[in-house]
Write a protein that holds these residues in place. Sequence first.
Motif, PDB file in Angstrom:
ATOM      1  N   THR A  48      14.520  13.857 -88.291  1.00 55.77           N
ATOM      2  CA  THR A  48      16.051  14.762 -87.262  1.00 55.77           C
ATOM      3  C   THR A  48      15.067  15.448 -86.539  1.00 55.77           C
ATOM      4  O   THR A  48      15.539  16.094 -86.182  1.00 55.77           O
ATOM      5  CB  THR A  48      17.138  14.798 -88.289  1.00 55.77           C
ATOM      6  N   PHE A  49      13.984  16.515 -87.607  1.00 50.39           N
ATOM      7  CA  PHE A  49      13.947  17.389 -87.311  1.00 50.39           C
ATOM      8  C   PHE A  49      12.979  17.210 -86.234  1.00 50.39           C
ATOM      9  O   PHE A  49      13.100  17.808 -85.281  1.00 50.39           O
ATOM     10  CB  PHE A  49      12.415  17.881 -88.375  1.00 50.39           C
ATOM     11  N   GLU A  50      11.960  16.266 -86.283  1.00 57.57           N
ATOM     12  CA  GLU A  50      10.968  15.533 -84.713  1.00 57.57           C
ATOM     13  C   GLU A  50      12.111  15.177 -83.907  1.00 57.57           C
ATOM     14  O   GLU A  50      11.427  15.887 -82.264  1.00 57.57           O
ATOM     15  CB  GLU A  50      10.115  14.307 -85.307  1.00 57.57           C
ATOM     16  N   ALA A  51      13.157  14.630 -84.095  1.00 61.79           N
ATOM     17  CA  ALA A  51      13.984  14.030 -83.001  1.00 61.79           C
ATOM     18  C   ALA A  51      14.220  15.320 -81.852  1.00 61.79           C
ATOM     19  O   ALA A  51      14.449  15.277 -80.629  1.00 61.79           O
ATOM     20  CB  ALA A  51      15.209  13.563 -83.228  1.00 61.79           C
ATOM     21  N   CYS A  52      14.575  16.364 -82.320  1.00 62.29           N
ATOM     22  CA  CYS A  52      14.983  18.058 -81.873  1.00 62.29           C
ATOM     23  C   CYS A  52      13.406  18.252 -81.164  1.00 62.29           C
ATOM     24  O   CYS A  52      14.219  19.141 -80.702  1.00 62.29           O
ATOM     25  CB  CYS A  52      15.419  18.422 -83.348  1.00 62.29           C
ATOM     26  N   LEU A  53      12.808  18.125 -81.949  1.00 57.59           N
ATOM     27  CA  LEU A  53      11.518  18.610 -81.049  1.00 57.59           C
ATOM     28  C   LEU A  53      11.129  17.880 -79.907  1.00 57.59           C
ATOM     29  O   LEU A  53      10.881  18.352 -78.899  1.00 57.59           O
ATOM     30  CB  LEU A  53      10.572  18.575 -81.652  1.00 57.59           C
ATOM     31  N   LEU A  54      11.539  17.186 -79.943  1.00 56.89           N
ATOM     32  CA  LEU A  54      11.239  16.207 -78.632  1.00 56.89           C
ATOM     33  C   LEU A  54      11.772  16.797 -77.395  1.00 56.89           C
ATOM     34  O   LEU A  54      12.836  16.608 -76.584  1.00 56.89           O
ATOM     35  CB  LEU A  54      11.286  14.652 -78.732  1.00 56.89           C
ATOM     36  N   GLY A  55      10.574  16.089 -75.887  1.00 58.50           N
ATOM     37  CA  GLY A  55      10.777  16.961 -74.831  1.00 58.50           C
ATOM     38  C   GLY A  55      10.312  18.071 -74.586  1.00 58.50           C
ATOM     39  O   GLY A  55      10.586  18.725 -73.744  1.00 58.50           O
ATOM     40  N   LEU A  56      10.502  18.936 -76.085  1.00 56.19           N
ATOM     41  CA  LEU A  56       9.683  20.635 -75.471  1.00 56.19           C
ATOM     42  C   LEU A  56       8.661  19.927 -75.191  1.00 56.19           C
ATOM     43  O   LEU A  56       7.191  19.565 -75.232  1.00 56.19           O
ATOM     44  CB  LEU A  56      10.391  21.294 -76.786  1.00 56.19           C
ATOM     45  N   LYS A  57       8.577  21.707 -74.417  1.00 55.01           N
ATOM     46  CA  LYS A  57       6.975  21.706 -74.429  1.00 55.01           C
ATOM     47  C   LYS A  57       6.312  23.555 -74.858  1.00 55.01           C
ATOM     48  O   LYS A  57       7.169  24.322 -75.262  1.00 55.01           O
ATOM     49  CB  LYS A  57       6.918  21.844 -72.379  1.00 55.01           C
ATOM     50  N   ALA A  58       5.046  23.505 -74.463  1.00 51.70           N
ATOM     51  CA  ALA A  58       4.881  24.817 -74.946  1.00 51.70           C
ATOM     52  C   ALA A  58       5.417  26.435 -74.485  1.00 51.70           C
ATOM     53  O   ALA A  58       5.301  25.632 -73.105  1.00 51.70           O
ATOM     54  CB  ALA A  58       3.228  25.065 -74.579  1.00 51.70           C
ATOM     55  N   GLY A  59       5.886  26.853 -75.432  1.00 49.59           N
ATOM     56  CA  GLY A  59       6.094  28.252 -75.023  1.00 49.59           C
ATOM     57  C   GLY A  59       8.456  28.370 -74.667  1.00 49.59           C
ATOM     58  O   GLY A  59       8.465  28.827 -74.223  1.00 49.59           O
ATOM     59  N   ASP A  60       8.486  26.631 -74.862  1.00 49.67           N
ATOM     60  CA  ASP A  60      10.080  26.297 -75.520  1.00 49.67           C
ATOM     61  C   ASP A  60      10.208  27.209 -76.308  1.00 49.67           C
ATOM     62  O   ASP A  60       9.608  27.558 -77.600  1.00 49.67           O
ATOM     63  CB  ASP A  60       9.930  24.776 -75.441  1.00 49.67           C
ATOM     64  N   SER A  61      11.832  28.179 -77.066  1.00 48.75           N
ATOM     65  CA  SER A  61      12.083  28.428 -77.866  1.00 48.75           C
ATOM     66  C   SER A  61      13.656  27.741 -77.888  1.00 48.75           C
ATOM     67  O   SER A  61      14.002  26.923 -77.199  1.00 48.75           O
ATOM     68  CB  SER A  61      12.396  29.637 -78.612  1.00 48.75           C
ATOM     69  N   GLU A  62      13.816  27.194 -79.577  1.00 54.18           N
ATOM     70  CA  GLU A  62      15.062  26.384 -79.745  1.00 54.18           C
ATOM     71  C   GLU A  62      15.143  26.449 -81.046  1.00 54.18           C
ATOM     72  O   GLU A  62      14.911  26.725 -82.236  1.00 54.18           O
ATOM     73  CB  GLU A  62      15.106  24.631 -79.482  1.00 54.18           C
TER      74      GLU A  62
END
Length: 146
Positions: A48-62
Amino acid sequence: MSHDLITHGSKVTLHFSIILADGSAADSTKVHGKPAQFNIGDGSMTDTFEACLLGLKAGDSEKFTLPPEQAFGQPNPDNIYYLERNRFAADAPAEVGSIIAFAQPDGSELPGIIREVSGDSVTVDFNHPLCGQTVTFDVEIIAVEN
């Protein structure tokens, strides 16, 4: 700076803070100035943690909030042990609330939280300290390598 998006197999470097329901930070890589690094899909983080990161890129905050089942799990009664007080060394006495690392047969160490000291019996909880808690992850992606 690359603008790779995080996908399965990406090597991700990130800072993260784990924030509890009361707003306090349980852990943060920023405190030590050492970002975390792992590969998506290597099993070091939950799906689930990994799924939340998919599609993000360097510089993104979430920020994302996960229930216990998707974060550190629910406490497992099998992970609570009763040890004799004389097994504790003078330099690491059995005190409620203290965390003591116990050496495992394979040489690794497993941290346990002392929950109760009663007579010669010490109750040690080897569940993750954040078990049973809903936590918010505040992540800042530093680098992505595909």
